[in-house]
Design a protein around this motif. Structure first.
Motif, PDB file in Angstrom:
ATOM      1  N   ARG A  89       0.832  -1.203   0.000  1.00 59.84           N
ATOM      2  CA  ARG A  89       0.000   0.000   0.000  1.00 59.84           C
ATOM      3  C   ARG A  89       0.869   1.257   0.000  1.00 59.84           C
ATOM      4  NH1 ARG A  89      -1.696   3.815   2.907  1.00 59.84           N
ATOM      5  NH2 ARG A  89      -0.760   3.176   4.857  1.00 59.84           N
ATOM      6  N   ARG A  90       1.881   1.274   0.862  1.00 54.43           N
ATOM      7  CA  ARG A  90       2.751   2.455   0.947  1.00 54.43           C
ATOM      8  C   ARG A  90       3.604   2.635  -0.313  1.00 54.43           C
ATOM      9  NH1 ARG A  90       4.893   3.201   7.128  1.00 54.43           N
ATOM     10  NH2 ARG A  90       2.818   3.286   8.089  1.00 54.43           N
ATOM     11  N   ALA A  91       4.098   1.547  -0.872  1.00 57.53           N
ATOM     12  CA  ALA A  91       4.896   1.640  -2.100  1.00 57.53           C
ATOM     13  C   ALA A  91       4.049   2.187  -3.239  1.00 57.53           C
ATOM     14  CB  ALA A  91       5.477   0.281  -2.463  1.00 57.53           C
ATOM     15  N   GLU A  92       2.814   1.717  -3.340  1.00 54.94           N
ATOM     16  CA  GLU A  92       1.942   2.202  -4.409  1.00 54.94           C
ATOM     17  C   GLU A  92       1.528   3.642  -4.173  1.00 54.94           C
ATOM     18  OE1 GLU A  92      -1.195  -0.678  -5.005  1.00 54.94           O
ATOM     19  OE2 GLU A  92       0.166  -1.978  -6.140  1.00 54.94           O
ATOM     20  N   GLN A  93       1.399   4.017  -2.923  1.00 49.36           N
ATOM     21  CA  GLN A  93       1.070   5.408  -2.591  1.00 49.36           C
ATOM     22  C   GLN A  93       2.220   6.326  -3.024  1.00 49.36           C
ATOM     23  OE1 GLN A  93       0.726   6.166   1.651  1.00 49.36           O
ATOM     24  NE2 GLN A  93      -1.017   7.533   1.279  1.00 49.36           N
ATOM     25  N   ALA A  94       3.447   5.862  -2.805  1.00 48.83           N
ATOM     26  CA  ALA A  94       4.611   6.679  -3.131  1.00 48.83           C
ATOM     27  C   ALA A  94       5.002   6.615  -4.608  1.00 48.83           C
ATOM     28  CB  ALA A  94       5.807   6.244  -2.271  1.00 48.83           C
ATOM     29  N   PHE A  95       4.875   5.425  -5.222  1.00 42.51           N
ATOM     30  CA  PHE A  95       5.414   5.230  -6.569  1.00 42.51           C
ATOM     31  C   PHE A  95       4.382   4.887  -7.633  1.00 42.51           C
ATOM     32  CE2 PHE A  95       8.761   4.022  -3.536  1.00 42.51           C
ATOM     33  CZ  PHE A  95       9.684   4.999  -3.857  1.00 42.51           C
ATOM     34  N   GLY A  96       3.129   4.752  -7.250  1.00 38.07           N
ATOM     35  CA  GLY A  96       2.075   4.454  -8.216  1.00 38.07           C
ATOM     36  C   GLY A  96       1.622   3.012  -8.171  1.00 38.07           C
ATOM     37  N   LYS A  97       0.431   2.793  -8.677  1.00 39.78           N
ATOM     38  CA  LYS A  97      -0.185   1.461  -8.673  1.00 39.78           C
ATOM     39  C   LYS A  97       0.694   0.467  -9.426  1.00 39.78           C
ATOM     40  CE  LYS A  97      -4.643  -0.536  -8.594  1.00 39.78           C
ATOM     41  NZ  LYS A  97      -4.574  -1.068  -7.274  1.00 39.78           N
ATOM     42  N   GLY A  98       0.852  -0.703  -8.826  1.00 36.54           N
ATOM     43  CA  GLY A  98       1.631  -1.767  -9.465  1.00 36.54           C
ATOM     44  C   GLY A  98       3.129  -1.607  -9.302  1.00 36.54           C
ATOM     45  N   ALA A  99       3.556  -0.706  -8.413  1.00 38.07           N
ATOM     46  CA  ALA A  99       4.990  -0.444  -8.259  1.00 38.07           C
ATOM     47  C   ALA A  99       5.782  -1.686  -7.859  1.00 38.07           C
ATOM     48  CB  ALA A  99       5.213   0.655  -7.215  1.00 38.07           C
ATOM     49  N   LEU A 100       5.154  -2.611  -7.176  1.00 39.96           N
ATOM     50  CA  LEU A 100       5.862  -3.808  -6.732  1.00 39.96           C
ATOM     51  C   LEU A 100       5.610  -5.021  -7.624  1.00 39.96           C
ATOM     52  CD1 LEU A 100       5.503  -3.591  -2.847  1.00 39.96           C
ATOM     53  CD2 LEU A 100       7.410  -2.908  -4.292  1.00 39.96           C
ATOM     54  N   ASN A 101       4.920  -4.822  -8.739  1.00 38.80           N
ATOM     55  CA  ASN A 101       4.720  -5.949  -9.656  1.00 38.80           C
ATOM     56  C   ASN A 101       6.067  -6.417 -10.153  1.00 38.80           C
ATOM     57  OD1 ASN A 101       2.019  -5.629  -9.309  1.00 38.80           O
ATOM     58  ND2 ASN A 101       1.594  -4.972 -11.405  1.00 38.80           N
ATOM     59  N   ARG A 102       6.180  -7.737 -10.336  1.00 33.82           N
ATOM     60  CA  ARG A 102       7.440  -8.317 -10.801  1.00 33.82           C
ATOM     61  C   ARG A 102       7.654  -7.967 -12.260  1.00 33.82           C
ATOM     62  NH1 ARG A 102       5.646 -14.007  -9.429  1.00 33.82           N
ATOM     63  NH2 ARG A 102       3.732 -12.909  -9.781  1.00 33.82           N
ATOM     64  N   ARG A 103       8.781  -7.366 -12.556  1.00 30.00           N
ATOM     65  CA  ARG A 103       9.113  -7.011 -13.939  1.00 30.00           C
ATOM     66  C   ARG A 103      10.501  -7.557 -14.250  1.00 30.00           C
ATOM     67  NH1 ARG A 103       4.999  -3.879 -15.057  1.00 30.00           N
ATOM     68  NH2 ARG A 103       4.267  -2.319 -13.624  1.00 30.00           N
ATOM     69  N   GLY A 104      10.814  -7.567 -15.526  1.00 34.26           N
ATOM     70  CA  GLY A 104      12.122  -8.078 -15.925  1.00 34.26           C
ATOM     71  C   GLY A 104      12.100  -9.595 -15.970  1.00 34.26           C
ATOM     72  N   GLY A 105      13.230 -10.198 -16.160  1.00 40.72           N
ATOM     73  CA  GLY A 105      13.281 -11.655 -16.227  1.00 40.72           C
ATOM     74  C   GLY A 105      12.547 -12.150 -17.455  1.00 40.72           C
ATOM     75  N   GLY A 106      11.779 -13.206 -17.286  1.00 43.32           N
ATOM     76  CA  GLY A 106      11.008 -13.739 -18.402  1.00 43.32           C
ATOM     77  C   GLY A 106      11.908 -14.352 -19.452  1.00 43.32           C
TER      78      GLY A 106
END
Length: 180
Positions: A89-106
Motif C-alpha cells: 500500500r505504501r509503495a503504491e502510494q509513493a510510486f504508483g499502482k503496481g509499483a511492486l509488480n514483478r518485472r524483468g526476467g522472463g
C-alpha cells in the motif's frame, strides 16, 4: 498436445500470456490462465462461471490488486512485525499502482514464460478431456485443470467467489457428462 486444443482454448492460452505481460508479470501464472478462460470461455464452463459470478473484468481487477497472490514468507515476516499488505500500500502510494509488480526476467524475447503450475494446469486439462472421453480440449477442460490446483492463485480466486474449486470442478464435470 496443442493439436487437440479448440480455437477458443488456444486463444485463452494466448490471452493468458498477454494478461501476464499487461500486468507486468514475468511468468504466466494460474491467475492469468483463469483470466484467459474468462476472456474467451464458451459453453458449459462459461455458463457456470457466470452463475457463480466470476467475470473477466472483476477478476482482472482483483489480480491487479494482488488478490489471490501467494507470498510464501508473508507469515514469517508478519511474525517479526512486517505487514506485506501495508508495504504494498505504501509503495503504491509513493510510486504508483503496481509499483511492486514483478518485472524483468522472463524470456529473451520479453514475453512471460509459463510457470510450472500453469504448465501443470494444461496437463491436467488434457487428462480431464481424456477422462471425459472427449477428443478435443476446450476452455472447459482448462477450467477443470485449474480446479485441480485449489492452492494456486486461480484456486483462491475461484474460492473467493463462494464456490470451492472442488465444487466448481464437480459441477462442471457433471454438466459435461450430461451434454455428452
Amino acid at each position: 498436445m496443442f493439436e487437440r486444443f479448440t480455437g477458443s482454448a488456444r486463444d485463452a492460452v494466448t490471452q493468458a500470456r498477454t494478461e501476464a505481460a499487461d500486468l507486468g508479470d514475468v511468468e504466466v501464472g494460474t491467475q492469468h490462465v483463469l483470466l484467459g478462460v474468462l476472456w474467451n470461455a464458451e459453453g458449459a464452463g462459461k455458463q457456470l462461471l457466470d452463475e457463480i459470478g466470476l467475470d473477466y473484468r472483476t477478476t482482472r481487477q482483483r489480480i491487479a490488486d494482488g488478490v489471490g497472490q501467494t507470498f510464501p514468507d508473508a507469515e514469517a515476516l508478519r511474525g517479526i512485525g512486517i505487514d506485506l499488505d501495508e508495504v504494498r500500500r505504501r509503495a503504491e502510494q509513493a510510486f504508483g499502482k503496481g509499483a511492486l509488480n514483478r518485472r524483468g526476467g522472463g524470456r529473451e524475447d520479453g514475453r512471460p514464460r509459463f510457470a510450472q503450475e500453469s504448465k501443470k494446469t494444461l496437463e491436467l486439462a488434457l487428462r480431464e478431456a481424456i477422462a471425459l472421453r472427449q477428443n478435443y480440449l476446450g476452455t472447459e477442460h482448462i477450467l477443470l485443470g485449474l480446479t485441480r490446483l485449489p492452492a494456486s492463485s486461480a484456486g483462491r480466486l475461484i474460492a473467493a467467489s463462494g464456490v470451492t474449486p472442488d465444487e466448481l470442478g464437480a459441477r462442471l464435470r457433471q454438466r459435461l457428462r450430461k451434454a455428452a
